[in-house]
Design a protein around this motif. Structure first.
Motif, PDB file in Angstrom:
ATOM      1  N   LEU A 128      -9.994  16.007 -63.466  1.00 26.11           N
ATOM      2  CA  LEU A 128     -10.967  16.809 -62.566  1.00 26.11           C
ATOM      3  C   LEU A 128     -10.636  16.218 -60.986  1.00 26.11           C
ATOM      4  N   PHE A 149      -9.247  14.182 -70.915  1.00 27.84           N
ATOM      5  CA  PHE A 149     -10.207  15.435 -70.473  1.00 27.84           C
ATOM      6  C   PHE A 149      -8.865  16.050 -69.580  1.00 27.84           C
ATOM      7  N   GLY A 186     -24.540   8.537 -62.183  1.00 25.04           N
ATOM      8  CA  GLY A 186     -23.562   9.362 -62.832  1.00 25.04           C
ATOM      9  C   GLY A 186     -22.094   8.661 -62.857  1.00 25.04           C
ATOM     10  N   PHE A 187     -20.921   9.172 -63.549  1.00 20.60           N
ATOM     11  CA  PHE A 187     -19.899   8.685 -63.638  1.00 20.60           C
ATOM     12  C   PHE A 187     -19.238   8.460 -62.247  1.00 20.60           C
ATOM     13  N   ALA A 188     -19.333   9.871 -61.594  1.00 21.57           N
ATOM     14  CA  ALA A 188     -18.852  10.235 -60.201  1.00 21.57           C
ATOM     15  C   ALA A 188     -19.064   9.027 -59.270  1.00 21.57           C
ATOM     16  N   GLY A 241     -17.949  20.863 -68.926  1.00 22.83           N
ATOM     17  CA  GLY A 241     -18.586  19.970 -67.701  1.00 22.83           C
ATOM     18  C   GLY A 241     -20.050  19.885 -68.108  1.00 22.83           C
ATOM     19  N   TYR A 266     -16.682   9.811 -71.247  1.00 19.48           N
ATOM     20  CA  TYR A 266     -17.561  10.770 -70.646  1.00 19.48           C
ATOM     21  C   TYR A 266     -18.500  11.458 -71.997  1.00 19.48           C
ATOM     22  N   ASP A 295     -12.907   6.072 -68.599  1.00 19.43           N
ATOM     23  CA  ASP A 295     -13.886   7.131 -68.446  1.00 19.43           C
ATOM     24  C   ASP A 295     -14.504   7.607 -69.972  1.00 19.43           C
ATOM     25  N   THR A 318     -21.868   7.945 -69.222  1.00 24.84           N
ATOM     26  CA  THR A 318     -22.834   8.691 -68.334  1.00 24.84           C
ATOM     27  C   THR A 318     -23.780   9.594 -69.441  1.00 24.84           C
ATOM     28  N   ARG A 333     -28.282  12.549 -63.323  1.00 28.93           N
ATOM     29  CA  ARG A 333     -27.326  11.648 -62.452  1.00 28.93           C
ATOM     30  C   ARG A 333     -27.754  10.421 -62.944  1.00 28.93           C
ATOM     31  N   SER A 368     -24.561  12.644 -68.726  1.00 29.59           N
ATOM     32  CA  SER A 368     -24.276  14.229 -68.220  1.00 29.59           C
ATOM     33  C   SER A 368     -23.724  15.033 -69.325  1.00 29.59           C
TER      34      SER A 368
HETATM   35  C1  LIG Z   1     -13.959  13.749 -67.687  1.00 32.57           C
HETATM   36  C2  LIG Z   1     -15.393  13.754 -67.097  1.00 32.57           C
HETATM   37  N1  LIG Z   1     -15.580  12.497 -66.821  1.00 32.57           N
HETATM   38  C3  LIG Z   1     -16.876  12.394 -66.186  1.00 32.57           C
HETATM   39  C4  LIG Z   1     -17.716  13.244 -66.115  1.00 32.57           C
HETATM   40  C5  LIG Z   1     -19.291  13.012 -65.929  1.00 32.57           C
HETATM   41  O1  LIG Z   1     -19.454  13.191 -64.623  1.00 32.57           O
HETATM   42  P1  LIG Z   1     -20.941  12.602 -64.266  1.00 32.57           P
HETATM   43  O2  LIG Z   1     -21.491  11.472 -64.796  1.00 32.57           O
HETATM   44  O3  LIG Z   1     -20.392  12.194 -62.698  1.00 32.57           O
HETATM   45  O4  LIG Z   1     -21.858  13.851 -64.268  1.00 32.57           O
HETATM   46  C6  LIG Z   1     -17.519  14.783 -66.745  1.00 32.57           C
HETATM   47  C7  LIG Z   1     -18.508  15.560 -66.693  1.00 32.57           C
HETATM   48  O5  LIG Z   1     -18.167  16.840 -66.324  1.00 32.57           O
HETATM   49  C8  LIG Z   1     -16.134  14.664 -67.105  1.00 32.57           C
HETATM   50  O6  LIG Z   1     -15.773  16.146 -67.412  1.00 32.57           O
END
Ligand SMILES: Cc1ncc(COP(=O)(O)O)c(C=O)c1O
Length: 462
Positions: free
Chosen positions: A210, A253, A183-185, A118, A283, A281, A310, A320, A312
């Motif tokens: 997740l 993931f 961020g992705f979330a 992560g 990522y 996604d 992202t 973010r 991240s």
């Molecule tokens: C499967 C997956 N999607 C997306 C993200 C990225 O999330 P974010 O951009 O909200 O940090 C991660 C990061 O841990 C991830 O493991």
């Protein structure tokens, strides 16, 4: 006291002091309010207070009243007054409530090593390059760039992202359809809300993923329904009547496989037939080691796929910074104003100057070396453990003998290593057969801790 302003902006003194003097007399009210501010810790030891003239002006009271209150508190030992350095909060002033350290999330139990996926290696964040990009971007930006601007994000960044994503990930990206998010979330949250507002009820998801993402979809009012899975991966041919689906096609993931071509075709087919929406996604799409990167699914049908990316993994999750490329019909539904323009300008500069590509190339090399070291170490020290999902990304899956996952996670903790079993990522409603495995985020430790983390892992394995 009611008519008096209660906030003093002691700008010249460098502090912004909120006071609410109350009580029978002005002097007494001000003294009590100041004493309480010191006692509660709101005014820290050493803080320089505004001059009596400045505070009196701000509160609309006589200067003498403030001077008297300062003198009272100095006599009581709460404040100190010294020629030339003004009035300050005394060092020995009663401490405020003990400040609790902010809990360090994602380092459960404060174990010395972590292979929880992560987070990329945060020690390799390109601090100097990022600062340089900020300086250059901010110096060149027009004043207007600092306003509210376009809710989709700064045009400079949307244009830079569109170019980058087309070049590197094969995304069909028009800047008009790019939305910058936190961020992705955050993107997933906005999309879930937009889908719900359009009447959607269910979002199909992969059986492993997740929990935090499923939770925020649920909070937006959608139900997450896990898809079945077989030896070839997620069964996208079984989407049925879901309204939308969330997939990580380039690198599932956490299992790590790429969605096979026939399953990519199946999901696009499903979307076209019933008007479903695919949330892609992507990522860690930049980190592919053994062969040509798997291109984005969005390229097949930009009208039915939302591409989400992202920074991240490629830079740092704390930034973010994320982005979406939306089908044209969905653009009006998504409004956000979520990312600081300074960060947006910086990322735009980082992308257009080539610094982002250079950083990703260097990071890819470093993570590839770690992955190779992991594979070698397992072959030598735990030959019965099969490693999968190693062609891409920053994590791998270590298949364990049935029934051992829990004890291996525990053994790792005894070795000072935080690591997750695959069960941690299992959707609660999936009926996929339980597999015992570890998900090893080899990108997580800083360089100096990598060898120790690997050693701890090897010792914990059966
Ligand atoms: C499967 C997956 N999607 C997306 C993200 C990225 O999330 P974010 O951009 O909200 O940090 C991660 C990061 O841990 C991830 O493991």
């Amino acid at each position: 006291m009611a008519e008096r302003r209660s906030t003093s902006r002691g700008g010249l003194q460098g502090i912004d002091l909120h006071l609410d003097p109350a009580g029978p007399g002005l002097r007494r009210g001000l003294t009590d309010a100041l004493r309480e501010a010191v006692r509660s810790g709101r005014l820290a030891a050493g803080t320089r207070l505004p001059s009596s003239r400045s505070l009196a002006g701000d509160l609309g009271i006589a200067r003498n009243t403030v001077a008297d209150a300062y003198a009272d508190l100095t006599a009581e030992g709460w404040l100190t007054a010294r020629q030339g350095s003004g009035t300050r909060v005394a060092d020995r002033a009663v401490p405020g409530p003990p400040s609790r350290p902010v809990s360090a999330r994602r380092t459960p139990g404060r174990l010395p090593y972590s292979l929880i996926p992560g987070t990329p290696d945060l020690a390799s964040f390109p601090r100097a390059g990022w600062l340089k990009a900020t300086r250059r971007a901010l110096a060149a930006a027009p004043h207007e760039a600092l306003g509210y601007g376009d809710p989709r994000g700064l045009p400079e960044l949307r244009t830079a992202l569109a170019g980058y994503l087309a070049r590197v990930r094969g995304v069909r990206a028009d800047p008009e359809r790019v939305v910058v998010c936190s961020g992705f979330a955050h993107g997933l949250k906005l999309l879930s809300e937009a889908l719900r507002a359009r009447g959607a009820r269910t979002l199909a998801v992969e059986p492993y993923g997740l929990n935090v993402h499923w939770d925020l979809v649920t909070r937006a009012g959608l139900r997450t329904t896990p898809l079945p899975q077989d030896a070839a991966g997620t069964r996208t041919q079984d989407l049925g009547d879901a309204d939308a689906v969330l997939l990580s096609p380039a690198h599932q993931f956490p299992l790590g496989g790429a969605l096979r071509p026939e399953r990519r075709a199946a999901v696009v087919d499903w979307a076209r037939r019933g008007g479903g929406l695919i949330l892609e996604d992507d990522y860690d799409g930049e980190f592919r080691y053994d062969r040509q990167a798997v291109g984005a699914l969005q390229d097949i049908d930009p009208d039915h796929v939302v591409y989400l990316g992202t920074a991240s993994k490629s830079l740092a999750p704390g930034l973010r910074l994320g982005w979406m490329v939306l089908p044209p019909w969905l653009v009006p539904d998504i409004t956000t104003h979520s990312v600081s323009v300074v960060e947006q300008l910086t990322l735009a500069e980082f992308l257009t100057s080539g610094a982002y590509d250079r950083h990703v190339r260097a990071a890819r090399l470093r993570y590839r070396r770690r992955r190779d070291a992991l594979v070698r170490a397992l072959a030598a020290r735990a030959p019965d453990v099969r490693i999968t999902g190693i062609a891409a990304g920053l994590h791998a899956v270590l298949e364990l003998p049935p029934g051992t996952e829990q004890s291996v996670v525990q053994a790792a903790a005894w070795q000072g290593l935080a690591v997750h079993g695959l069960t941690f990522y299992r959707h609660p409603d999936t009926d996929t057969t339980q597999r015992d495995a570890l998900v090893v985020g080899y990108g997580t430790p800083p360089d100096h801790a990598w060898a120790g983390a690997l050693e701890a892992l090897c010792r914990a394995l059966p």
